[in-house]
Write a protein that holds these residues in place. Structure first.
Motif, PDB file in Angstrom:
ATOM      1  N   TYR A 118      89.500 -88.292 -73.301  1.00 33.15           N
ATOM      2  CA  TYR A 118      90.398 -87.348 -72.420  1.00 33.15           C
ATOM      3  C   TYR A 118      89.867 -85.952 -72.679  1.00 33.15           C
ATOM      4  O   TYR A 118      89.914 -85.178 -71.666  1.00 33.15           O
ATOM      5  CB  TYR A 118      91.783 -87.211 -72.735  1.00 33.15           C
ATOM      6  N   SER A 119      88.974 -85.659 -73.638  1.00 32.44           N
ATOM      7  CA  SER A 119      88.153 -84.250 -73.559  1.00 32.44           C
ATOM      8  C   SER A 119      87.026 -84.560 -74.386  1.00 32.44           C
ATOM      9  O   SER A 119      86.930 -85.452 -75.376  1.00 32.44           O
ATOM     10  CB  SER A 119      89.152 -83.419 -74.299  1.00 32.44           C
ATOM     11  N   PRO A 120      85.876 -83.919 -74.144  1.00 30.97           N
ATOM     12  CA  PRO A 120      84.641 -83.923 -74.815  1.00 30.97           C
ATOM     13  C   PRO A 120      85.017 -83.753 -76.323  1.00 30.97           C
ATOM     14  O   PRO A 120      84.224 -84.070 -77.162  1.00 30.97           O
ATOM     15  CB  PRO A 120      83.703 -82.710 -74.211  1.00 30.97           C
ATOM     16  N   LEU A 121      86.047 -82.656 -76.570  1.00 29.71           N
ATOM     17  CA  LEU A 121      86.228 -82.566 -78.025  1.00 29.71           C
ATOM     18  C   LEU A 121      86.797 -83.807 -78.671  1.00 29.71           C
ATOM     19  O   LEU A 121      86.481 -83.733 -79.969  1.00 29.71           O
ATOM     20  CB  LEU A 121      87.245 -81.374 -77.967  1.00 29.71           C
ATOM     21  N   ASP A 122      87.362 -84.837 -78.187  1.00 25.04           N
ATOM     22  CA  ASP A 122      87.696 -85.905 -78.752  1.00 25.04           C
ATOM     23  C   ASP A 122      86.412 -86.607 -79.105  1.00 25.04           C
ATOM     24  O   ASP A 122      86.396 -87.367 -80.141  1.00 25.04           O
ATOM     25  CB  ASP A 122      88.354 -86.879 -77.645  1.00 25.04           C
ATOM     26  N   THR A 145      84.854 -79.117 -65.203  1.00 31.55           N
ATOM     27  CA  THR A 145      84.804 -79.681 -66.604  1.00 31.55           C
ATOM     28  C   THR A 145      83.706 -79.025 -67.378  1.00 31.55           C
ATOM     29  O   THR A 145      83.667 -79.267 -68.778  1.00 31.55           O
ATOM     30  CB  THR A 145      84.768 -81.219 -66.539  1.00 31.55           C
ATOM     31  N   ALA A 146      82.704 -78.391 -66.910  1.00 35.25           N
ATOM     32  CA  ALA A 146      81.643 -78.067 -67.348  1.00 35.25           C
ATOM     33  C   ALA A 146      81.832 -77.053 -68.510  1.00 35.25           C
ATOM     34  O   ALA A 146      81.367 -77.143 -69.700  1.00 35.25           O
ATOM     35  CB  ALA A 146      80.639 -77.416 -66.661  1.00 35.25           C
ATOM     36  N   PRO A 147      82.892 -76.326 -68.405  1.00 35.56           N
ATOM     37  CA  PRO A 147      83.046 -75.210 -69.580  1.00 35.56           C
ATOM     38  C   PRO A 147      83.703 -76.118 -70.535  1.00 35.56           C
ATOM     39  O   PRO A 147      83.430 -75.501 -71.959  1.00 35.56           O
ATOM     40  CB  PRO A 147      84.205 -74.381 -69.021  1.00 35.56           C
ATOM     41  N   SER A 148      84.406 -77.209 -70.562  1.00 38.55           N
ATOM     42  CA  SER A 148      84.903 -77.762 -71.893  1.00 38.55           C
ATOM     43  C   SER A 148      83.774 -78.405 -72.489  1.00 38.55           C
ATOM     44  O   SER A 148      83.398 -78.664 -73.826  1.00 38.55           O
ATOM     45  CB  SER A 148      85.986 -78.716 -71.306  1.00 38.55           C
TER      46      SER A 148
END
Lengths: 375, 358
Positions: A118-122, A145-148
């Motif tokens: 759900y997130s690049p952090l995942d 979405t690029a900033p995440s």
């Protein structure tokens, strides 16, 4: 539900729709493009076209980031995903986007380790938890979405996580809009600007639309009343012969954008000289790649990908449909070589793409529907 | 309309009426999601190979002639992670799921079978809990588990426990429930809130880090089906339990099979705030989210109000609503009148309900 129902109020909608009708010149046809795929979703989901006068037509734009990804980029992702040491991570709706030999869902069925996040952090967390595997994040999306992705890469660098990389397919919104505006056969009167992208880049980047091309633009939110109000604002501009960028989404979008996010983008990414868009061809400076400072995290450098361009079939006429020159069924490959199961062009990929909607529902996909009574 | 457009539309129409072909080289997760890919698998691969009159209608339970009566036969396999979730567990689902397939076919259950596929290493305590749950659920539904089977598979080859249940019942000879029985003007009743089960599972998996109190709606539908039969009688035309694929998919099947159109009204759809909120955050639509204790029925217009009142008097049917009706137009399509004042075509689910990025 609080904070949602207020923006979906049918009574207010009727009042705004009446305002739009009162500004509509019966002898004129208005074509308004919503650039963003999220807006297209709202328009379908709430039936906004049924509230508009016959003279006002909404044209669905190129702003669905998974739809515009060319087959070659999907194929390259698949080559990386198939490597045995790789855990390949991506957003859910990326899983179904077809390459020349299938999609990620099918490659997963063949045994590749592909995980939806759900997130690049995942994805970064998966890398931390699996130090003996290589975790690749398939980054897609506009400036929304690029900033995440940027933040995740900054964190990966800070933590020194070496088994993490990004296959970057981030694209930028302004170049494709400019490419559309440059077409001599363009038949659009005004633009609804993308709200979420604008939370990052602000409203200033759209000023070229009124200034260079004489087309008004209103940056809009994603609830149905946001969209209806932005159409009213555009109709007012057209009626008063004004032509400027206005911000309907003031509760979220600042005129200057999010400076911190922009700073992260500038640090982590740089513009590619050109990038291919499905159905639209190559557009100069329309996508991002990792900057030299983050080259160690660049999956394109870490893995050798074939880099083969899979040619869009010549018959594909997405560009013409987007410009409003052709209707979906007038495209040469509509429903034959290009279907929702095997889409060639961007507009057939998502069920809300103009072509896919037409394929599923025929004329009902754009005709006005008479609302019967409940009785 | 241009000639080219007309030709394209004609081709589409021909394609739509042609039986589907299954062309995928291997099975992927979309084939299990209950939407278009699942349909292709069933109608393009399974149905042609097994073709017979009891299977052909593809209803929740097959009706097999037996003497003067019809036996209702149904089977279902249950794979769910986590095994225990807010509002229920796999054992309860497995019993209710099969009981419900009989109930919506208008049948009285006679007996169930249960096959347990157990993964090596499963805690006995977990197994005991599920078997006791199955016994309690069967008792609640007024049926017994009369036969069964157990298999143990190696570690890593199953998610702890899979359960397969089969049910046999006797069909009510007075009822003629099928998509062919529905008529324009008939009302569509829904026995309660949509998407509770699917939302509960999504949240219980914990991948989303969402915290919300959503309980699965798993329950036997027999009392609701009986209430409909008793109140609407011959006016009851069709029943389904909208499990995988949700209400949107079941109504698309009905529209396609009956040849009529279906109109829905968004403002009458019963959806809990918390489910609505979770779906908004995840970018999925409650119309496609699974239910395990809800019943959709089509009832003749003159019987609709009585049937609604009867549903509301039964436990589990308190929030029943009339959510739409059968129409002549648009043929074989489902159209929803939105709260906002427009109309939206409701398609069958394509693949899994995947979260959107935009």
């Amino acid at each position: 539900m609080k904070y949602v129902d207020e923006f979906r109020n049918g009574e207010i909608a009727r009042a705004v729709a009446a305002g739009i009708a009162s500004l509509t010149d019966a002898d004129r046809h208005y074509k308004i493009m919503e650039v963003c795929g999220g807006h297209t979703h709202t328009i379908y989901r709430h039936g906004i076209k049924d509230l508009l006068p016959d003279q006002v037509e909404l044209v669905h734009g190129p702003g669905c980031p998974v739809c515009v990804l060319p087959m070659g980029r999907v194929d390259e992702g698949i080559v990386i995903a198939e490597r045995p040491e790789v855990i390949f991570t991506c957003f859910g709706d990326m899983m179904r986007v077809p390459g020349s030999r299938g999609n990620l869902l099918e490659v997963k069925a063949e045994g590749a380790d592909i995980r939806m996040v759900y997130s690049p952090l995942d994805a970064l967390r998966i890398a931390r938890e699996n130090p003996d595997r290589e975790v690749v994040f398939y980054a897609i999306g506009f400036e929304t979405t690029a900033p995440s992705t940027a933040l995740t890469l900054q964190r990966a660098k800070k933590e020194g996580i070496e088994n993490f990389s990004v296959f970057c397919n981030h694209v930028t919104i302004v170049p494709p809009v400019r490419a559309l505006l440059d077409s001599p056969d363009l038949r659009l009167d005004a633009f609804i600007g993308p709200g979420h992208v604008s939370t990052v880049i602000g409203c200033r980047p759209y000023e070229f639309m009124p200034e260079d091309y004489g087309k008004p633009c209103v940056v809009a939110g994603f609830e149905p009343l946001d969209l209806l109000q932005s159409i009213l604002m555009l109709m007012r501009q057209l009626d008063e012969e004004r032509c400027e960028v206005e911000n309907q989404y003031g509760r979220v979008v600042l005129w200057e954008g999010n400076l911190q996010a922009l700073k992260s983008l500038a640090e982590v990414f740089e513009l590619r000289p050109y990038f291919e868009w499905r159905g639209l061809g190559f557009i100069a400076q329309s996508a991002l790649k990792l900057s030299a400072a983050y080259a160690d995290f660049d999956a394109e450098l870490r893995y050798s990908t074939p880099g083969v361009r899979v040619a869009d079939p010549k018959a594909c006429q997405c560009g013409e449909v987007l410009k409003g020159v052709l209707k979906p069924p007038e495209c040469k490959v509509f429903g034959t070589a290009c279907t929702p199961e095997r889409p060639l062009g961007a507009l057939m990929v998502s069920s809300e793409g103009a072509c896919a909607a037409y394929y599923n529902f025929g004329r009902k996909s754009f005709e006005k529907v008479e609302i019967g009574s409940k009785g | 309309m241009s000639e080219r457009e007309q030709r394209a539309l004609d081709t589409l129409e021909q394609n739509r009426r042609r039986p589907p072909k299954f062309t995928a080289p291997r099975i992927d997760m979309s084939h299990g999601a209950g939407g278009k890919a699942t349909h292709k698998l069933i109608e393009g691969l399974l149905l042609p190979a097994l073709e017979n009159p009891a299977l052909a209608p593809l209803s929740d339970a097959a009706l097999i002639p037996f003497g003067d009566a019809h036996l209702a036969l149904t089977t279902d396999s249950f794979v769910v992670r986590p095994l225990v979730f807010p509002g229920g567990s796999i054992g309860e689902l497995a019993v209710n799921g099969t009981v419900n397939d009989l109930a919506v076919s208008g049948a009285t259950p006679l007996g169930l079978s249960a096959a347990l596929i157990i993964e090596e290493g499963l805690d006995t305590e977990v197994l005991t809990h599920e078997v006791e749950t199955m016994a309690r659920s069967a008792e609640r539904a007024g049926v017994s588990i009369s036969t069964g089977d157990t298999k143990v598979v190696e570690r890593g080859k199953g998610d702890g426990l899979y359960v397969v249940t089969t049910g046999v019942g006797v069909a009510d000879p007075e009822l003629n429930l099928s998509s062919a029985a529905v008529r324009p003007g008939d009302k569509i009743l829904c026995s309660g809130t949509l998407g509770d089960h699917g939302a509960a599972i999504l949240i219980a998996r914990g991948d989303l880090e969402l915290e919300a109190e959503v309980l699965s709606d798993t329950r036997p539908l027999t009392p609701l089906a009986v209430a409909l039969k008793d109140s609407a009688g011959q006016g009851l035309r069709f029943m389904r339990d909208p499990t995988r694929g949700g209400v949107g998919t079941v109504l698309n099947e009905l529209a396609r099979d009956s040849g009529y159109g279906i109109a829905l009204w968004e403002d009458t759809l019963p959806i809990r705030d918390v489910v609505h909120g979770a779906c908004e955050i995840l970018g999925i639509d409650p119309l496609y989210v699974a239910n395990e204790g809800k019943l959709l029925a089509v009832v003749a217009p003159e019987a609709a109000d009585i049937a609604l009142e009867a549903l509301r008097r039964v436990e589990g049917g308190e929030e029943a609503e009339i959510i739409g009706e059968i129409r002549e137009e648009p043929e074989r399509m489902v159209l929803m009148h939105t709260r906002f004042g427009g109309a939206r075509m409701i398609d069958m689910l394509v693949g899994d309900p995947l979260p959107r990025i935009c």
